[in-house]
Design a protein around this motif. Structure first.
Motif, PDB file in Angstrom:
ATOM      1  N   LEU A  81       0.816  -1.211   0.000  1.00 19.86           N
ATOM      2  CA  LEU A  81       0.000   0.000   0.000  1.00 19.86           C
ATOM      3  C   LEU A  81       0.852   1.266   0.000  1.00 19.86           C
ATOM      4  N   ASN A  82       1.986   1.250   0.689  1.00 18.52           N
ATOM      5  CA  ASN A  82       2.903   2.390   0.638  1.00 18.52           C
ATOM      6  C   ASN A  82       3.392   2.615  -0.788  1.00 18.52           C
ATOM      7  N   SER A  83       3.677   1.531  -1.474  1.00 13.69           N
ATOM      8  CA  SER A  83       4.095   1.622  -2.871  1.00 13.69           C
ATOM      9  C   SER A  83       2.967   2.203  -3.726  1.00 13.69           C
ATOM     10  N   ALA A  84       1.736   1.739  -3.481  1.00 18.13           N
ATOM     11  CA  ALA A  84       0.585   2.267  -4.216  1.00 18.13           C
ATOM     12  C   ALA A  84       0.403   3.756  -3.939  1.00 18.13           C
ATOM     13  N   LEU A  85       0.586   4.164  -2.695  1.00 16.77           N
ATOM     14  CA  LEU A  85       0.459   5.580  -2.340  1.00 16.77           C
ATOM     15  C   LEU A  85       1.518   6.414  -3.052  1.00 16.77           C
ATOM     16  N   GLN A  86       2.755   5.953  -3.040  1.00 14.03           N
ATOM     17  CA  GLN A  86       3.832   6.692  -3.708  1.00 14.03           C
ATOM     18  C   GLN A  86       3.562   6.809  -5.209  1.00 14.03           C
ATOM     19  N   HIS A  87       3.066   5.723  -5.813  1.00 10.47           N
ATOM     20  CA  HIS A  87       2.727   5.754  -7.240  1.00 10.47           C
ATOM     21  C   HIS A  87       1.594   6.746  -7.489  1.00 10.47           C
ATOM     22  N   PHE A  88       0.593   6.723  -6.628  1.00 13.53           N
ATOM     23  CA  PHE A  88      -0.535   7.636  -6.777  1.00 13.53           C
ATOM     24  C   PHE A  88      -0.072   9.088  -6.685  1.00 13.53           C
ATOM     25  N   ILE A  89       0.743   9.390  -5.708  1.00 17.59           N
ATOM     26  CA  ILE A  89       1.259  10.758  -5.538  1.00 17.59           C
ATOM     27  C   ILE A  89       2.070  11.180  -6.762  1.00 17.59           C
ATOM     28  N   ALA A  90       2.874  10.255  -7.279  1.00 18.41           N
ATOM     29  CA  ALA A  90       3.710  10.570  -8.442  1.00 18.41           C
ATOM     30  C   ALA A  90       2.888  10.786  -9.712  1.00 18.41           C
ATOM     31  N   THR A  91       1.788  10.061  -9.847  1.00 16.76           N
ATOM     32  CA  THR A  91       1.005  10.150 -11.083  1.00 16.76           C
ATOM     33  C   THR A  91      -0.166  11.113 -10.993  1.00 16.76           C
ATOM     34  N   HIS A  92      -0.461  11.597  -9.803  1.00 14.70           N
ATOM     35  CA  HIS A  92      -1.550  12.565  -9.612  1.00 14.70           C
ATOM     36  C   HIS A  92      -1.066  13.693  -8.703  1.00 14.70           C
ATOM     37  N   PRO A  93      -0.096  14.477  -9.186  1.00 14.80           N
ATOM     38  CA  PRO A  93       0.555  15.476  -8.332  1.00 14.80           C
ATOM     39  C   PRO A  93      -0.181  16.804  -8.210  1.00 14.80           C
ATOM     40  N   THR A  94      -1.365  16.922  -8.747  1.00 14.40           N
ATOM     41  CA  THR A  94      -2.018  18.226  -8.810  1.00 14.40           C
ATOM     42  C   THR A  94      -2.607  18.695  -7.489  1.00 14.40           C
ATOM     43  N   HIS A  95      -2.732  17.817  -6.523  1.00 16.66           N
ATOM     44  CA  HIS A  95      -3.353  18.197  -5.258  1.00 16.66           C
ATOM     45  C   HIS A  95      -2.379  18.032  -4.108  1.00 16.66           C
ATOM     46  N   GLN A  96      -2.583  18.775  -3.039  1.00 25.38           N
ATOM     47  CA  GLN A  96      -1.790  18.627  -1.828  1.00 25.38           C
ATOM     48  C   GLN A  96      -1.887  17.189  -1.356  1.00 25.38           C
ATOM     49  N   THR A  97      -0.802  16.640  -0.907  1.00 30.53           N
ATOM     50  CA  THR A  97      -0.807  15.255  -0.450  1.00 30.53           C
ATOM     51  C   THR A  97      -0.741  15.197   1.068  1.00 30.53           C
ATOM     52  N   GLN A  98      -1.343  14.166   1.606  1.00 29.86           N
ATOM     53  CA  GLN A  98      -1.249  13.859   3.027  1.00 29.86           C
ATOM     54  C   GLN A  98      -0.238  12.753   3.141  1.00 29.86           C
ATOM     55  N   GLN A  99       0.358  12.596   4.290  1.00 32.13           N
ATOM     56  CA  GLN A  99       1.304  11.522   4.482  1.00 32.13           C
ATOM     57  C   GLN A  99       0.736  10.504   5.461  1.00 32.13           C
ATOM     58  N   ALA A 100       1.030   9.228   5.192  1.00 31.14           N
ATOM     59  CA  ALA A 100       0.622   8.167   6.122  1.00 31.14           C
ATOM     60  C   ALA A 100       1.450   8.277   7.374  1.00 31.14           C
ATOM     61  N   SER A 101       0.861   7.915   8.512  1.00 28.40           N
ATOM     62  CA  SER A 101       1.613   7.976   9.767  1.00 28.40           C
ATOM     63  C   SER A 101       2.548   6.816   9.922  1.00 28.40           C
TER      64      SER A 101
END
Length: 91
Positions: A71-91
């Motif tokens: 899931l961390n990998s999926a999150l990083q991929h999502f952030i990289a491919t959808h950079p238009t919005h502010q991102t939150q970070q997982a705890s």
């Protein structure tokens, strides 16, 4: 009729991102493809990101390090491919 793979390709999301949506929302992956595509095309990127972060937190609480890493990998991929919005970070 379209196959799951064809729908996935049109969704602008990865299979892991769709799996996270399906898990979070307790739905069939094909329905998650439709929801994911809708959210991507209607400014719902932050909601998808929150789904993935929630799933990461659940995996962490359950001690499922393999799922957490996926899931961390999926999150990083999502952030990289959808950079238009502010991102939150997982705890």
């Amino acid at each position: 009729m379209l196959t799951y793979e064809e729908c996935l390709e049109m969704s602008e999301l990865s299979a892991d991102e769709i799996a996270a949506i399906a898990e979070h929302e307790h739905m069939d992956p094909m329905i998650a493809v439709a929801l994911g595509h809708y959210l991507i095309t209607h400014d719902g990127e932050q909601r998808i990101q929150r789904f993935i972060i929630d799933d990461i937190e659940r995996a962490k609480r359950c001690g499922d390090r393999e799922k957490q890493a996926l899931l961390n990998s999926a999150l990083q991929h999502f952030i990289a491919t959808h950079p238009t919005h502010q991102t939150q970070q997982a705890s």
